[in-house]
Design an enzyme around this catalytic site. Structure first.
Site, PDB file in Angstrom:
ATOM      1  N   GLU A   1      10.246   2.138  10.365  1.00 54.07           N
ATOM      2  CA  GLU A   1      11.193   3.247  10.167  1.00 54.07           C
ATOM      3  C   GLU A   1      10.381   4.520  10.247  1.00 54.07           C
ATOM      4  O   GLU A   1       9.425   4.687   9.500  1.00 54.07           O
ATOM      5  CB  GLU A   1      11.883   3.144   8.797  1.00 54.07           C
ATOM      6  CG  GLU A   1      12.896   2.026   8.690  1.00 54.07           C
ATOM      7  CD  GLU A   1      14.097   2.194   9.606  1.00 54.07           C
ATOM      8  OE1 GLU A   1      14.317   3.297  10.142  1.00 54.07           O
ATOM      9  OE2 GLU A   1      14.807   1.199   9.808  1.00 54.07           O
TER      10      GLU A   1
ATOM     11  N   GLU B   1       9.722  16.680  14.950  1.00 57.88           N
ATOM     12  CA  GLU B   1      10.026  16.603  13.523  1.00 57.88           C
ATOM     13  C   GLU B   1       9.124  17.569  12.752  1.00 57.88           C
ATOM     14  O   GLU B   1       7.904  17.534  12.902  1.00 57.88           O
ATOM     15  CB  GLU B   1       9.793  15.178  13.008  1.00 57.88           C
ATOM     16  CG  GLU B   1      10.193  15.029  11.553  1.00 57.88           C
ATOM     17  CD  GLU B   1       9.976  13.616  11.019  1.00 57.88           C
ATOM     18  OE1 GLU B   1       8.858  13.103  11.140  1.00 57.88           O
ATOM     19  OE2 GLU B   1      10.936  13.039  10.470  1.00 57.88           O
TER      20      GLU B   1
ATOM     21  N   LYS C   1       0.850  -1.185   0.000  1.00 57.12           N
ATOM     22  CA  LYS C   1       0.000   0.000   0.000  1.00 57.12           C
ATOM     23  C   LYS C   1       0.889   1.240   0.000  1.00 57.12           C
ATOM     24  O   LYS C   1       1.496   1.591   1.017  1.00 57.12           O
ATOM     25  CB  LYS C   1      -0.894   0.028   1.251  1.00 57.12           C
ATOM     26  CG  LYS C   1      -1.988   1.068   1.095  1.00 57.12           C
ATOM     27  CD  LYS C   1      -2.417   1.702   2.388  1.00 57.12           C
ATOM     28  CE  LYS C   1      -1.693   2.969   2.727  1.00 57.12           C
ATOM     29  NZ  LYS C   1      -1.793   4.086   1.790  1.00 57.12           N
TER      30      LYS C   1
ATOM     31  N   CYS D   1      13.782  11.679   5.701  1.00 59.28           N
ATOM     32  CA  CYS D   1      13.839  11.267   7.103  1.00 59.28           C
ATOM     33  C   CYS D   1      15.246  11.454   7.659  1.00 59.28           C
ATOM     34  O   CYS D   1      15.432  11.620   8.855  1.00 59.28           O
ATOM     35  CB  CYS D   1      13.404   9.822   7.246  1.00 59.28           C
ATOM     36  SG  CYS D   1      14.207   8.753   6.060  1.00 59.28           S
TER      37      CYS D   1
HETATM   38  P1  NAD Z   1       2.304   8.555   7.481  1.00 58.13           P
HETATM   39  O1  NAD Z   1       2.578   7.860   8.752  1.00 58.13           O
HETATM   40  O2  NAD Z   1       1.238   9.568   7.425  1.00 58.13           O
HETATM   41  O3  NAD Z   1       1.925   7.491   6.353  1.00 58.13           O
HETATM   42  C1  NAD Z   1       2.771   6.401   6.031  1.00 58.13           C
HETATM   43  C2  NAD Z   1       1.914   5.312   5.404  1.00 58.13           C
HETATM   44  O4  NAD Z   1       1.040   4.767   6.400  1.00 58.13           O
HETATM   45  C3  NAD Z   1       1.016   5.790   4.263  1.00 58.13           C
HETATM   46  O5  NAD Z   1       0.985   4.815   3.250  1.00 58.13           O
HETATM   47  C4  NAD Z   1      -0.324   5.902   4.945  1.00 58.13           C
HETATM   48  O6  NAD Z   1      -1.415   5.822   4.055  1.00 58.13           O
HETATM   49  C5  NAD Z   1      -0.281   4.732   5.890  1.00 58.13           C
HETATM   50  N1  NAD Z   1      -1.238   4.808   7.021  1.00 58.13           N
HETATM   51  C6  NAD Z   1      -1.743   5.918   7.588  1.00 58.13           C
HETATM   52  N2  NAD Z   1      -2.593   5.584   8.597  1.00 58.13           N
HETATM   53  C7  NAD Z   1      -2.603   4.234   8.662  1.00 58.13           C
HETATM   54  C8  NAD Z   1      -3.268   3.287   9.501  1.00 58.13           C
HETATM   55  N3  NAD Z   1      -4.100   3.667  10.462  1.00 58.13           N
HETATM   56  N4  NAD Z   1      -3.030   1.980   9.292  1.00 58.13           N
HETATM   57  C9  NAD Z   1      -2.181   1.561   8.338  1.00 58.13           C
HETATM   58  N5  NAD Z   1      -1.529   2.422   7.494  1.00 58.13           N
HETATM   59  C10 NAD Z   1      -1.735   3.731   7.670  1.00 58.13           C
HETATM   60  O7  NAD Z   1       3.715   9.159   6.987  1.00 58.13           O
HETATM   61  P2  NAD Z   1       3.985  10.089   5.710  1.00 58.13           P
HETATM   62  O8  NAD Z   1       3.455  11.452   6.005  1.00 58.13           O
HETATM   63  O9  NAD Z   1       3.560   9.407   4.456  1.00 58.13           O
HETATM   64  O10 NAD Z   1       5.583  10.124   5.687  1.00 58.13           O
HETATM   65  C11 NAD Z   1       6.340  11.046   6.387  1.00 58.13           C
HETATM   66  C12 NAD Z   1       6.969  10.403   7.594  1.00 58.13           C
HETATM   67  O11 NAD Z   1       7.735   9.279   7.198  1.00 58.13           O
HETATM   68  C13 NAD Z   1       7.942  11.296   8.327  1.00 58.13           C
HETATM   69  O12 NAD Z   1       7.730  11.196   9.719  1.00 58.13           O
HETATM   70  C14 NAD Z   1       9.301  10.720   7.982  1.00 58.13           C
HETATM   71  O13 NAD Z   1      10.315  10.962   8.927  1.00 58.13           O
HETATM   72  C15 NAD Z   1       8.991   9.287   7.847  1.00 58.13           C
HETATM   73  N6  NAD Z   1       9.997   8.596   7.058  1.00 58.13           N
HETATM   74  C16 NAD Z   1      10.887   7.795   7.706  1.00 58.13           C
HETATM   75  C17 NAD Z   1      11.869   7.127   7.006  1.00 58.13           C
HETATM   76  C18 NAD Z   1      12.840   6.236   7.704  1.00 58.13           C
HETATM   77  O14 NAD Z   1      13.409   5.384   7.063  1.00 58.13           O
HETATM   78  N7  NAD Z   1      13.047   6.374   8.998  1.00 58.13           N
HETATM   79  C19 NAD Z   1      11.943   7.272   5.619  1.00 58.13           C
HETATM   80  C20 NAD Z   1      11.033   8.112   4.983  1.00 58.13           C
HETATM   81  C21 NAD Z   1      10.049   8.753   5.725  1.00 58.13           C
END
Ligand code: NAD
Length: 479
Positions: free
Chosen positions: A245, A381, A170, A279
């Protein structure tokens, strides 16, 4: 309409979502199907049914599919990079680089499929042999964020498939285009039906099915801390394997003995490039007294030369923020920083239109100075092009300040001192440490991940990816 891939077929969605270009919101990248919960369950069923044969396929079969996918991704890097820049907003060179990274990841894990092996260990009992082997975990659910629309799906998918797992992925709602392109490539690369399923849709609906369906054996998640906590709770409740992550608040230390150009280039790159939406981006620059004023003056001067514009335009250094919501969050933190008493030394203004008049989510990168470690802008963040400078006395205070955070993804230092570089590599509380390099920008063949509140579970990428995507079996044989 771009459809979901379920059991080898392109399937209409329950709804559709519009993929909008953040550099020019009049530009529709495409309409993408959104799966509902029932379709997500169909995808899980298809992956379950395909697991038996794929997990026992030959390494050659898995090599061939992954290698073909990697070859096509690399051959189409400019075209796929253009799509990525258009839907996410990072600059074209950054986007093409990300696509190349995805292609190389597929090539690397094609090789890992061949290299996967085990150990033969003599038993402590006479006449008995012990074999330790690795097997696929099962059906793996992959949930990915918007900021690396092709690299993160690739670094989860390629090892999952290489080690014989079947997958339901997804992608993030904001960037379905790159994930769809990957599904299209994999299908044509010869993946049997059901082995890889793409379900685009809402996290709360499609993501929730992956978390709760007992037929999903493991979840690999990258995203925000809040969602990560939900993933952890759901997986623990049914004892599914999981890996997270999440966020960062990555420090970059600049010592008095640093090469000023190295320090400024690294801070600019990891603070502002990709619009600060990595990130591994630096968000706290911790600078010792002797170089502080020269560093800040050089940063402000260099920031004036950065061009914020359409991600796909030649000469653009920084593209737009990904969407309206993220822009509002960035601006809110800029206001919080000012209210907390930090000095906004440069940037921080939103621009509703670029130089050509196209409407988009543009933000001049912001530099705060005279900040303290307790400020919210130094603890939470922001995930935008916003960098804080913290003034410290000496190396010891710099190290303590760098580690004073709930996160632990990446940590960097600019110094010409071997002693301090060596000490920092050992004592930085982070999964990745960079010396005289930006905190963002990593190789594709070595472990990636963090500590503390940034990560949970085994590392991703490189040979370490096997820890998550395989399970160990110990077999005893009496000869
Ligand atoms: P997010 O948590 O909003 O979404 C991530 C994914 O989770 C999306 O596909 C979203 O649709 C899904 N999701 C949301 N709610 C859910 C639920 N209740 N159940 C299951 N899936 C659900 O994050 P984002 O805004 O897409 O990404 C930004 C974040 O990602 C930042 O905090 C960033 O630091 C982090 N990030 C971390 C890394 C790493 O490797 N540490 C890499 C890239 C991004």
């Amino acid at each position: 309409m771009f459809k979901n891939l379920i059991n080898g077929e392109w399937v209409e969605g329950a709804r559709a979502s519009r993929n909008i270009n953040p550099s020019d919101t009049r530009d529709l990248v495409g309409e993408y199907a959104q799966a509902d919960a029932a379709q997500a369950r169909d995808a899980v069923g298809a992956a379950r049914a395909a697991f038996g044969s794929w997990s026992h396929s030959t390494p050659q079969q898995r090599f061939d599919v992954l290698d073909a996918a990697g070859t096509e991704i690399l051959a189409r890097r400019n075209e796929l990079g253009d799509l990525l820049a258009r839907e996410e907003g990072k600059t074209l060179p950054e986007a093409i680089g990300e696509v190349a990274r995805a292609g190389n990841i597929f090539k690397f894990f094609a090789g890992e499929a061949l290299r996967a092996g085990g150990e033969v260990i003599p038993s402590v009992r006479p006449g008995v042999g012990v074999e330790v082997t690795r097997e696929a975990v099962g059906v793996v659910g992959l949930i990915t964020p918007w900021n690396f629309p092709i690299a993160i799906p690739a670094w989860k998918l390629a090892p999952a498939l290489a080690f014989g797992n079947t997958v339901v992925m997804k992608p993030a709602d904001l960037v379905p285009g790159s994930a769809w392109a990957l599904a299209d490539i994999l299908l044509r690369a010869g993946l049997p039906k059901g082995v890889f399923n793409l379900v685009m849709g809402r996290g709360s609906e499609v993501g929730a099915v992956l978390l709760d369906d007992p037929r999903v054996d493991a979840i690999s998640f990258t995203g925000s801390v809040g969602t990560g906590q939900k993933v952890a709770a759901a997986c623990l409740a049914r004892m599914a394997k999981f890996q997270l992550e999440m966020g960062g608040k990555n420090p970059f230390v600049v010592l008095d003995d640093a090469d000023l150009d190295v320090a400024v280039n690294s801070a600019l790159n990891s603070g502002f490039f990709s619009t600060g939406q990595r990130c591994t981006a630096s968000s706290r620059v911790i600078v010792t007294e002797g170089i502080h004023d020269r560093f800040v003056a050089a940063m402000v001067a260099r920031m004036k030369t950065l061009t914020v514009d359409d991600a796909r335009k030649k000469g653009t250094d920084i593209g737009p923020v990904v969407d309206e919501k993220q822009l509002a969050q960035d601006l809110e933190y800029i206001a919080i920083g000012q209210a907390e008493g930090a000095t906004l030394a440069a940037g921080g203004q939103a621009m509703a239109r670029n130089a050509d008049g196209a409407p988009g989510f543009y933000l001049a990168p912001a530099l705060f100075t005279e900040t303290t470690a307790a400020m919210r802008i130094n603890r939470e963040e922001i995930f935008g092009p916003v960098l804080s400078v913290l003034r410290v006395r000496d190396y010891d205070e710099a190290l303590a300040t760098a580690n004073d955070t709930p996160f632990g993804l990446a940590s960097g230092i600019a110094t010409t001192s071997l002693k301090h570089a060596t000490h920092f590599k050992r004592h930085a509380q982070a999964g990745m440490v960079m010396v005289n390099l930006p905190t963002a920008g990593v190789d594709y063949h070595v472990p990636f991940g963090g500590r503390k509140g940034s990560s949970y579970g085994p590392r991703e990428q490189g040979r370490y990816a096997a820890e998550f995507y395989t399970t160990v079996k110990t077999a005893y044989t009496q000869a």
